[in-house]
Scaffold this active site. Structure first.
Site, mmCIF file in Angstrom:
data_model
loop_
_atom_site.group_PDB
_atom_site.id
_atom_site.type_symbol
_atom_site.label_atom_id
_atom_site.label_comp_id
_atom_site.label_asym_id
_atom_site.label_seq_id
_atom_site.Cartn_x
_atom_site.Cartn_y
_atom_site.Cartn_z
ATOM 1 N N CYS A 108 9.307 3.774 29.463
ATOM 2 C CA CYS A 108 10.731 3.571 29.713
ATOM 3 C C CYS A 108 10.907 3.267 31.195
ATOM 4 O O CYS A 108 9.938 2.903 31.867
ATOM 5 C CB CYS A 108 11.577 4.757 29.248
ATOM 6 N N ASP A 142 19.204 4.485 26.945
ATOM 7 C CA ASP A 142 18.863 5.411 28.025
ATOM 8 C C ASP A 142 19.937 6.496 28.091
ATOM 9 O O ASP A 142 21.089 6.204 28.388
ATOM 10 C CB ASP A 142 18.788 4.656 29.349
ATOM 11 N N ARG A 174 13.225 9.097 27.905
ATOM 12 C CA ARG A 174 12.792 8.578 26.608
ATOM 13 C C ARG A 174 11.289 8.618 26.405
ATOM 14 O O ARG A 174 10.807 9.099 25.370
ATOM 15 C CB ARG A 174 13.303 7.142 26.435
#
Length: 150
Positions: A9, A122, A15
């Protein structure tokens, strides 16, 4: 020889640490190695975001010992599969690819499931409910990956 999977990420604090922890919990560690990284170096050496740690803990996973690191071109040699959480990070990963063999290793994580979405959002700037939603998405994708790898 172990199959190696890298979750990527932006900052490697929300994440991808969740994806790493979730997939690790679903695969045989003697056959599959899982790691995570970020395309940006904002948090190198730091643990995951407290909200990621909390949602993982809620589901019985401890990701608190992970340390953020930055994705590098050498990861293409180290890993068999590289999963990006979104298109922006996918693009940043592909910029470091050295040919078609590297490019073939990279996929969007949600391409592994028919979830109706292509990107894991996100959750960094939102509340804890965003982390819960991310966990659910990533868990489904990791289940599909684990079935193929086990």
């Amino acid at each position: 020889m172990k199959t190696k999977v890298l979750m990527v990420c932006l900052g490697n604090i929300c994440r991808s640490p969740l994806a790493e922890g979730i997939l690790k919990s679903k695969v045989d560690s003697s056959k599959v190695f899982v790691d995570s990284a970020g395309t940006a170096g904002y948090h190198v050496g730091n643990p995951p975001d407290e909200r990621s740690i909390a949602v993982a803990r809620k589901y019985g996973l401890d990701i608190s010992m992970q340390k953020c690191r930055r994705f590098s071109a050498t990861d293409f040699q180290e890993f068999d599969y590289i999963y990006a959480m979104d298109r922006s990070n996918f693009s940043n990963i592909m910029k470091l690819a050295n040919g078609i063999q590297d490019e073939k290793k990279v996929k969007l994580l949600l391409d592994e499931v028919d979830f109706g979405l292509t990107e894991v959002p996100d959750p960094y700037y939102g509340g804890s409910d965003g982390f819960e939603k991310v966990y659910e998405m990533v868990d489904l994708a990791c289940e599909a990956i684990a079935k193929r790898l086990n």
